[in-house]
Design an enzyme around this catalytic site. Structure first.
Site, PDB file in Angstrom:
ATOM      1  N   GLN A 112      48.671  66.170  40.026  1.00  0.00           N
ATOM      2  CA  GLN A 112      49.321  66.646  40.493  1.00  0.00           C
ATOM      3  C   GLN A 112      50.368  67.341  40.398  1.00  0.00           C
ATOM      4  O   GLN A 112      50.568  68.285  39.120  1.00  0.00           O
ATOM      5  CB  GLN A 112      50.466  65.588  39.370  1.00  0.00           C
ATOM      6  N   HIS A 166      54.713  65.781  43.097  1.00  0.00           N
ATOM      7  CA  HIS A 166      55.968  65.314  42.507  1.00  0.00           C
ATOM      8  C   HIS A 166      56.905  65.498  43.377  1.00  0.00           C
ATOM      9  O   HIS A 166      57.825  66.858  43.452  1.00  0.00           O
ATOM     10  CB  HIS A 166      55.964  66.636  40.968  1.00  0.00           C
ATOM     11  N   TYR A 201      62.842  67.322  39.764  1.00  0.00           N
ATOM     12  CA  TYR A 201      62.243  68.829  40.240  1.00  0.00           C
ATOM     13  C   TYR A 201      62.441  69.349  41.334  1.00  0.00           C
ATOM     14  O   TYR A 201      62.965  68.152  42.084  1.00  0.00           O
ATOM     15  CB  TYR A 201      60.245  68.388  39.737  1.00  0.00           C
ATOM     16  N   GLY A 208      51.776  54.541  32.736  1.00  0.00           N
ATOM     17  CA  GLY A 208      51.718  56.116  31.987  1.00  0.00           C
ATOM     18  C   GLY A 208      52.172  55.601  30.464  1.00  0.00           C
ATOM     19  O   GLY A 208      50.481  55.523  29.609  1.00  0.00           O
TER      20      GLY A 208
END
Length: 357
Positions: free
Chosen positions: A98, A172, A177, A312
């Site tokens: 990622q 990502h 972000y 996750g």
């Protein structure tokens, strides 16, 4: 009926199941952003997943968000990843890196550089630094002629990822972000071709993806999105229209997959599923939310049209998650206190399920 344990073609890969390990920051890298032998063990332990997606990897020093995270922008970093990817492949797995550019979610104490963003608007909350959490600083707004360089940084890291043995990369584009900041209506106050209208706000994301596709091929490129998540103070206005515009531009590229977090209601997410002609990966949870994804969540999303479901937190403490789900065995709890503390405890110390006679 499709199950989690059916095989699937994803890009040039044949996945043995439809279970992915979602990217999770674990801050175990060595100085200089180098991957370690512990990281090789960690990922190899989880190689039975259909696809592993690495923790966020910075494409440049400027793109680093947190201390203790790995990079893919120096020769030493690339070399450090090869034992990791080799260990995954030796255990029969597949792994994407990622690529995560933090943008304004960073601090000079971490990188020695002033963070950058689409506009001079600080992220909300405190960011991690070597001396502890500090309020996010006001970033420097990128000049128009600087923006393409930051978009290309994803492609440069993609090239480095393939050199390091990764099977592909995930951009990502989620969780506040840099890509998410450009999509935003409050972090992006630009008046040039990268701001204002919805087509302008999606431009950075599209350019970053296109550059990555040009670098390593569409079959090796995925992207992760979190519609309406509002993480780090990022807000998306007109979520259905914004993401419809983005997916309309990305769908034609033939990417390996689209990875969507459960940050919007089902109506919005199902609209994205209908708009996407390729592999759709669902992560039913909200980042840092109180609930981790379980078998019920995963089966529900397969029924709703997802091709792959990513887990996750469940993968932190269950390296043999595929087998536990297949046999409907109990999932081990994880210790949140060890998520970011470094070291092997809470990282390499979760065993596989022990069967009793």
């Amino acid at each position: 009926m499709t199950t989690l344990f059916d095989s699937l073609t994803l890009g040039d890969l044949q996945l043995p199941n439809r279970i992915a390990m979602a990217p999770m920051t674990r801050v175990r890298a060595a100085a200089g952003g180098l991957a370690t032998s512990a990281m090789a063990t960690y990922y190899a332990q989880r190689a039975s997943a259909g696809l592993l997606i690495s923790e966020g990897v910075q494409p440049s020093l400027l793109g680093q968000s947190n201390p203790g995270t790995p990079g893919l922008h120096t020769d030493e970093q690339v070399a450090s990843w090869r034992p990791v990817t080799h260990a995954v492949h030796a255990n029969g797995g597949r792994i994407f890196a990622q690529i995560m550019h933090g943008g304004r979610v960073s601090h000079p104490d971490t990188t020695g550089l002033q963070p950058v963003g689409p506009s001079a608007v600080a992220a909300r909350g405190k960011v991690f630094t070597p001396s502890g959490p500090q309020f996010a600083p006001v970033p420097r707004a990128l000049e128009t002629d600087e923006v393409p360089e930051q978009a290309r940084s994803y492609a440069d890291a993609a090239t480095q990822a393939v050199a390091g043995g990764f099977d592909g990369i995930e951009l990502h584009g989620a969780n506040g972000y840099l890509i998410s900041q450009f999509l935003s209506s409050n972090a992006n106050l630009r008046t040039d071709r990268y701001g204002g209208s919805i087509p302008n706000r999606v431009r950075f994301a599209v350019e970053a993806v296109e550059a990555s596709v040009d670098a390593i091929g569409a079959a090796r490129v995925g992207i992760r999105l979190s519609p309406g998540a509002q993480i780090w103070g990022v807000q998306d206005e007109d979520v259905p229209e914004l993401y419809a515009e983005l997916l309309g531009s990305l769908d034609r590229l033939g990417l390996a997959y689209l990875h969507v977090e459960g940050t919007a209601d089902d109506e919005v997410l199902l609209g994205l599923r209908r708009a996407w002609s390729g592999v759709f990966m669902a992560n039913p949870s909200v980042p840092m939310g109180p609930k981790r994804v379980d078998l019920t969540d995963a089966e529900r999303w397969l029924d709703l049209g997802a091709d792959v479901v990513s887990f996750g937190r469940a993968y932190i403490s269950n390296p043999d998650l595929v087998e536990r789900l297949r046999l409907r065995l109990p999932l081990a709890p994880d210790d949140e206190a060890t998520w970011y503390q470094g070291g092997e405890v809470g990282y390499l110390t979760y065993p596989a399920y022990e069967h009793t006679a």
